[in-house]
Scaffold this motif. Sequence first.
Motif: not given
Length: 317
Positions: A62-90
């Motif tokens: 269950f701990l391994g599954c929790l870690s997998r879910v959390e990797v997916c959970y953060t990946t849903v928004v964080v790459p988009h956040i990083l791209a928006n930080i550098l872009q003019t039009e967010k």
Amino acid sequence: MSWGNHSLLMEFVFLGYPSHPDLQILAFLGVSLVYTLVITGNILIVVAIQTEVRLHTPMYYFLGCLSRVEVCYTTVVVPHILANILQTEKTITLLGCAIQMIFFIGLGSADCFLLAVMAYDRYVAICHPLQYPLIMTSTLCVRLVVASVVVGLFLSAQLVAFIFSLPFCRARGIQHYFCDIPPVMHLVCAKSHIHEHSVLAAATMAIAVPFIFIATSYAFIVSAVLKIHSAAGRHRAFSTCSSHLMVVLLQYGCCAFMYLRPNSSYDPKHDKFISLVYTLGTPLLNPLIYTLRNNEMKGAIGRILIRNFLLQKNPSV
């Protein structure tokens, strides 16, 4: 609101990002560093559980599954956040915003359900130790994980479909870093207690109900542990639950503050900070809590790092 082509291509603008170039660089570096640590920490836990035979138990599964879910959970928004930080039009399209919300809320809900499943696992292990191998079979473990993810995504899809069926105001500015329920609901023109109560009901299903289940499980656990006569036995029983309990309090505390409250209490300045805590903070702290307070996990990760280091120094080993 119509879901025609014009509506699907309608864009929201994120207004929560820093505008000064120096602050943008600092924000990008800071978020990148934390995201890298989140991915590294959770992947180490997954690899350790898969490679170490002694960790092939329901608790670590269950701990391994929790870690997998959390990797997916953060990946849903964080790459988009990083791209928006550098872009003019967010900006983000209405369809993109809806998809992001479905997976972010769905995987966050699955996270909450998995924590409840882990509490049930500890309850069975401590309160019914002799029946534990018969109850927590591999088939049941897989079904509990699949049910957590499926129910989380199903509730999220229903909630997001309801929110995006409401009429939005002309203002398209989201005072946030990504599409989340409180800032998006703030743009809805149809101010009604029915809409607010519908969102609260869905949040209660995903947050309050699992938390009540966890609290009930721990009430039985505490009652069973207090009946153990030896101090060493009580300490060993409590130590298997302490890491999980710390993660539960951190996760549910942030989620309850954000989602189990009226929409009128939404505060962009404070809520933006809280969102970073449960988007990056809890997925970062979870691996630390589980490894620093768990000797088996700490030893397994140490052996993996040593093996990789020796392989890099001597590839022929």
